[in-house]
Design an enzyme around this catalytic site. Structure first.
Site, PDB file in Angstrom:
ATOM      1  N   ASP A 242     -28.527  -0.539 -11.177  1.00 28.27           N
ATOM      2  CA  ASP A 242     -28.629   0.763 -11.843  1.00 28.27           C
ATOM      3  C   ASP A 242     -29.717   0.670 -12.916  1.00 28.27           C
ATOM      4  O   ASP A 242     -30.666  -0.079 -12.728  1.00 28.27           O
ATOM      5  CB  ASP A 242     -27.258   1.169 -12.419  1.00 28.27           C
ATOM      6  CG  ASP A 242     -27.093   2.687 -12.466  1.00 28.27           C
ATOM      7  OD1 ASP A 242     -27.925   3.345 -13.107  1.00 28.27           O
ATOM      8  OD2 ASP A 242     -26.146   3.220 -11.862  1.00 28.27           O
ATOM      9  N   HIS A 265     -32.884   1.069 -11.443  1.00 30.62           N
ATOM     10  CA  HIS A 265     -33.133   2.513 -11.485  1.00 30.62           C
ATOM     11  C   HIS A 265     -34.013   2.877 -12.681  1.00 30.62           C
ATOM     12  O   HIS A 265     -34.077   4.025 -13.082  1.00 30.62           O
ATOM     13  CB  HIS A 265     -31.814   3.292 -11.530  1.00 30.62           C
ATOM     14  CG  HIS A 265     -31.003   3.151 -10.269  1.00 30.62           C
ATOM     15  ND1 HIS A 265     -29.833   3.835 -10.044  1.00 30.62           N
ATOM     16  CD2 HIS A 265     -31.210   2.400  -9.148  1.00 30.62           C
ATOM     17  CE1 HIS A 265     -29.335   3.499  -8.852  1.00 30.62           C
ATOM     18  NE2 HIS A 265     -30.153   2.640  -8.296  1.00 30.62           N
TER      19      HIS A 265
END
Ligand code: NAG
Ligand code: NAG
Ligand code: NAG
Ligand code: NAG
Length: 440
Positions: A242, A265
């Site tokens: 993430d 991310h």
């Protein structure tokens, strides 16, 4: 005669041990200095020596299987009550398995939590001892002023068996209500969910750490910040499933520098404003960093319907390597595409992108600035943006929506050419925007 010979030998031995530690660089220079000083003064009572609390002396086994929680708790209690500055030692060459634990302050003096060996979480849900059925964090440091968590050891979250489950421990390492913290050197890996979190902390310096989890491990953010002020993250490596770093509400004065991020991310402010909540974030700088093989580069994400403001954000000198959306503001953040349109939003202003270079993944777009219909973004500035496709030649068009601002380099030297920013201040500055903004 004999006893003085023994004493002398012992003294030389102790000097050698400290010299060894010194050369190894295992102690921070101030401690080294103090200890050497203390030694040279032969540890006068009351002088500022550092006292070492080795978890092995408190009964820890360190075979990676035995539950060493109790030994750690005892070592912590003693270190925390020590009037002289304390060093809690997690020695090299051992692996200590501990259950979910809260290390509580305040402590009597400054403390060093030295991790040279491995600290391991229970191996998945079956091994995890639930406390009141709650799954919050694995290791929590709470209400502590003046602590260094350091060493070249490993903090292993053993998240593999959690990753396909919905209910998981939220964080591997959490610092709550704490001040004057230094986190240095340690490696953190494979957390069940977030790796490291700071909640309501102030004056934090994170330096030379590394965080690692597979790109497909869900929600394994590297470092998450919430209501935390005056925080620096320097010279670190983060890759996860993430965000490398996610910055939540109530964070101000955050300086991120020389971080290598990805796969991940990206580095995010948000998400903010979920369930009509209010959020304020300001004065965040991300500079001299690399973001590679990530779905986003530098991102601001807010839900529709929230209030508050994001302001004074600088992204500077960032190298992108095969990033899907290197520059992205998304004020329509929504996880399931089922979010109804709302009329309120956080305001976003004074966001600058300076010298953002490198490559974007062909499915881009490289620049995506989607602002709220009711509260347009103000003063978004771009200079020295040079983003090329990682493969092929086709330049993808930037996307802007209700985004006001300027470009400070010649438009033709901006790559891709960005012509979608609107000029000047927005015509419709909603009254509630001004009101809300002034309250942040
Ligand atoms: C950036 O961080 C890396 C890793 O800690 C370090 O080796 C390097 O010297 C740092 N660069 C600068 C300019 O500080
Ligand atoms: C912004 O944050 C930096 C630290 O990152 C700090 O030095 C500076 O004083 C802050 N600016 C304001 C206006 O608070
Ligand atoms: C929300 O607004 C956008 C345009 O602003 C529109 O395209 C979309 O259909 C709307 N969604 C809903 C659920 O009304
Ligand atoms: C726009 O933002 C920059 C910082 O990103 C700031 O220096 C400048 O003063 C702002 N301009 C206006 C008109 O507020």
């Amino acid at each position: 005669m004999k006893s003085s010979w023994v004493l002398n030998t012992l003294f030389v031995f102790v000097i050698l041990v400290f010299f060894f530690l010194f050369v190894q660089g295992k102690l921070p220079s101030s401690t080294k200095h103090r200890q050497l000083q203390a030694l040279s003064r032969k540890s006068k009572p009351g002088s500022k020596t550092t006292v070492v609390f080795n978890v092995l002396s408190f009964g820890a086994v360190g075979n990676g299987i035995t539950d060493d929680s109790q030994a750690f708790n005892k070592a912590w209690d003693s270190a925390c009550q020590s009037k002289k500055s304390a060093l809690l030692l997690v020695p090299a060459k051992y692996s200590f398995m501990i259950q979910a634990t809260i290390f509580r302050g305040p402590c009597k003096s400054r403390l060093i939590f030295q991790i040279d060996g491995a600290l391991m979480a229970p191996d998945g849900p079956k091994a995890w001892k639930q406390k009141n059925g709650k799954l919050d964090s694995w290791v929590v440091f709470q209400s502590i002023t003046g602590m260094s968590l350091q060493g070249d050891g490993l903090i292993d979250g053993r998240g593999e068996k959690w990753w396909n489950l919905h209910k998981r421990p939220e964080k591997a390492i959490s610092f709550d209500f704490s001040f004057e913290l230094t986190i240095r050197g340690v490696r953190v890996e494979n957390s069940p969910k977030f790796h490291m979190a700071f909640n309501m902390c102030k004056n934090v310096h994170v330096e030379r750490i590394s965080i690692k989890a597979p790109a497909n491990s869900p929600n394994t953010d590297g470092i998450h910040l919430e209501k935390t002020n005056n925080l620096k993250i320097y010279n670190s490596f983060i890759s996860s499933g993430d965000d490398c770093i996610s910055i939540g509400t109530g964070c101000h004065n955050v300086d991120i520098r020389n971080v290598t991020c990805g796969p991940s991310h990206g580095i995010s402010i948000g998400s903010l404003g979920r369930d009509k909540s209010r959020a304020c974030v300001s004065n965040i700088t991300v500079s001299d960093s690399v973001i590679k093989h990530s779905t986003n580069g530098v991102r601001i994400k807010t839900w529709q319907g929230g209030s508050g403001a994001v302001s004074k954000i600088t992204f500077q000198n960032i190298k992108m390597d095969t990033v899907l959306n290197p520059i992205i503001i998304d004020q329509f953040y929504c996880l399931d595409n089922m979010c109804p349109n709302q009329t309120s939003a956080l305001s976003i202003s004074d966001v600058s992108y300076k010298s953002i270079r490198g490559t974007y993944d062909v499915s881009g777009p490289p620049v995506h600035i989607a602002c709220s219909d009711s509260v347009p973004c103000r003063n978004v500035t771009l200079s020295g943006v040079q983003l090329r496709p990682a493969q092929g030649k086709s330049l993808l068009k930037p996307f802007c929506w209700e985004a006001y601002g300027s470009i400070y380099t010649h438009p033709s030297s901006t790559l891709p050419p960005v012509s979608c920013l609107l000029n000047g201040p927005p015509k419709k500055i909603a009254k509630f925007d001004v009101d809300h903004h002034s309250q942040c």
